[in-house]
Design a protein around this motif. Structure first.
Motif, short mmCIF file in Angstrom:
data_model
loop_
_atom_site.label_atom_id
_atom_site.label_comp_id
_atom_site.label_asym_id
_atom_site.label_seq_id
_atom_site.Cartn_x
_atom_site.Cartn_y
_atom_site.Cartn_z
N ALA A 75 -0.70 -2.05 -0.67
CA ALA A 75 0.31 -1.02 -0.91
C ALA A 75 0.95 -0.55 0.39
O ALA A 75 2.15 -0.24 0.41
N VAL A 76 0.19 -0.51 1.49
CA VAL A 76 0.77 -0.07 2.76
C VAL A 76 0.96 -1.22 3.75
O VAL A 76 2.02 -1.34 4.35
N GLY A 77 -0.05 -2.08 3.90
CA GLY A 77 0.05 -3.16 4.88
C GLY A 77 0.82 -4.36 4.38
O GLY A 77 1.63 -4.94 5.11
N ALA A 114 -2.70 -5.70 -11.94
CA ALA A 114 -1.76 -6.77 -12.30
C ALA A 114 -0.79 -7.03 -11.15
O ALA A 114 -0.49 -8.19 -10.82
N GLY A 115 -0.32 -5.97 -10.53
CA GLY A 115 0.58 -6.13 -9.39
C GLY A 115 -0.09 -6.84 -8.22
O GLY A 115 0.51 -7.70 -7.57
N LEU A 116 -1.35 -6.50 -7.94
CA LEU A 116 -2.08 -7.13 -6.84
C LEU A 116 -2.29 -8.62 -7.09
O LEU A 116 -2.16 -9.44 -6.16
N THR A 122 1.97 -2.10 -7.38
CA THR A 122 0.82 -1.72 -6.55
C THR A 122 1.03 -0.38 -5.88
O THR A 122 0.06 0.27 -5.47
N TYR A 123 2.28 0.07 -5.76
CA TYR A 123 2.59 1.26 -4.98
C TYR A 123 2.97 2.46 -5.84
O TYR A 123 2.52 3.58 -5.58
#
Length: 435
Positions: free
Chosen positions: A255-257, A314-316, A351-352
């Motif tokens: 989500a961040v990296g 699911a997003g990951l 994911t975010y």
């Protein structure tokens, strides 16, 4: 639940809108630096004749300084936000970010000031990092804590919308500037977004000053028995919520990296290694940011309906599947560049967007600002600040983007594993056993 002192009650839409506008401005300021570090700073803040790859790594090193300042901002403003109030912390962070960004636009180049130029750049980036470190947690909590049960993921996503909206404005502004042609971008035009940001900050400040304090914060402090000794929020969080903070850190790598791998690093890779024109990659990033902006509230609505953790998982998985094609597509033509960037940002939204509610649920109200800020900002320092630099080093060492894709896949699997262990706190119901 005890209502705010104004007696007007919580206003979910108003709080969500204020969070969106504020975070949009903060992330715009942050991302114009990211864009400039990939395209411009290596040429103007470091000695002439520096090897392009070394100059790019040096530029990304100044970029990472902001991430390492973010945990400090999370601690300082987490304490402030948990003790004094969410609103006061958010007003302060917005002013700090605006002034630092405006001053970047006034900096001399290396040719004009020598070593002083990059030193000033690093100092201002550090201030930016502190401001963003304190911003995110408060903006998320203002949106989530004003929202009714059953709609917290959706309203929480409005703070998350500031990320793609800020990125859209940042890449869009540089796209317009690059259209000037010649050497304008690399000489003077790069300063325009930094200087113009002060106008956006003034608008955001007016909006934030009108929003009510979080009703959850007001209730937590009203219901506390008189004479109860105050414990520093950081100490209390480390004593009672250390496990959720570690799990939060583990949930956030993608989500961040991952975001900076497929934006900042990819932008540099596409223009320096894959032969993609600056105008093309900037236009594609603007398109991708628009896709993420549209997708974020939709996937967050799905989070309220089917469970935020399921949507994030699911997003990951989709990020892991797209990791290799994302980089290979840079050599497949303009259409492939647009399609791959749009597809990746679509799944990154999953994911975010819902992560705001997931992280807020992991902590009780009295240490929530501190808990979510430390988790998010330490993750930002480790995974966001180092991602472009680490990816550039991997590319330089191996000559291949496959190790970079492998790193992104490993980050996605780590996030899934930690998400499965995340506790869920319900306001007014006490701390869950899992915490």
């Amino acid at each position: 639940m005890t209502q705010p002192a104004t007696g007007t009650g919580p206003h979910p839409a108003r709080a969500a809108t204020a969070s969106f506008i504020g975070t949009t401005i903060e992330w715009f300021d942050f991302y114009i630096y990211a864009t400039a570090s990939a395209l411009v700073f290596a040429h103007i803040f470091f000695p002439v004749g520096t090897d392009p790859m070394i100059g790019l790594m040096a530029s990304f090193a100044t970029f990472s300084v902001g991430f390492f300042a973010r945990p400090l901002g999370g601690i300082v403003f987490g304490h402030f936000g948990d003790r004094v109030g969410r609103k006061s912390a958010l007003v302060t962070t917005l002013v700090m970010m605006g002034l630092a960004t405006f001053c970047v636009g006034l900096l001399p180049t290396y040719e004009q000031a020598g070593l002083l130029a990059p030193l000033l750049l690093v100092a201002l980036r550090f201030i930016q990092g502190i401001a963003v470190g304190g911003e995110w947690g408060g903006a998320v909590l203002m949106a989530v804590e004003h929202a009714p049960e059953g709609r917290k993921t959706f309203f929480g996503s409005f703070a998350q919308l500031g990320n793609p909206a800020g990125a859209l404005l940042a890449s869009g502004s540089f796209t317009l500037i690059s259209a000037i042609g010649g050497d304008a971008l690399h000489t003077w035009a790069w300063r325009l977004p930094f200087l113009a940001s002060i106008v956006l900050v003034a608008v955001g400040l007016l909006i934030r000053l009108k929003i009510e304090e979080s009703p959850v914060f007001a209730a937590a402090h009203t219901e506390k028995p008189a004479g109860t000794p105050e414990e520093a929020p950081l100490r209390e969080a480390l004593r009672t919520a250390w496990r959720p903070m570690l799990l939060g850190l583990g949930i956030l790598p993608v989500a961040v990296g991952g975001y900076y791998i497929v934006t900042t690093f990819l932008q540099a890779y596409a223009t320096t290694e894959a032969g993609v024109a600056e105008q093309t990659i900037l236009s594609a990033l603007t398109f991708a940011a628009f896709i993420e902006l549209l997708a974020t509230p939709a996937v967050s609505w799905l989070g309220d309906r089917y469970g935020a953790a399921r949507v994030i998982t699911a997003g990951l998985l989709a990020v892991a599947l797209l990791a290799v094609p994302q980089f290979l597509a840079m050599g497949w033509g303009t259409a492939a560049v647009f399609l791959s960037l749009g597809a990746m940002r679509l799944v990154l939204a999953a994911t975010y967007g819902p992560i705001a509610h997931v992280l807020a649920q992991m902590f009780p109200p009295r240490v929530r600002y501190t808990g979510v800020s430390i988790s998010y900002q330490v993750a930002g320092a480790l995974f966001g600040g180092l991602a472009p630099l680490a990816c550039t080093a991997l590319l330089a060492a191996t000559g291949s983007v496959y190790p970079v894709a492998g790193l992104l896949i490993a980050m996605a699997l780590t996030s899934i594993a930690c998400l499965r262990k995340a506790p869920a706190h319900r306001d007014g119901a006490g701390v869950p056993a899992a915490a």
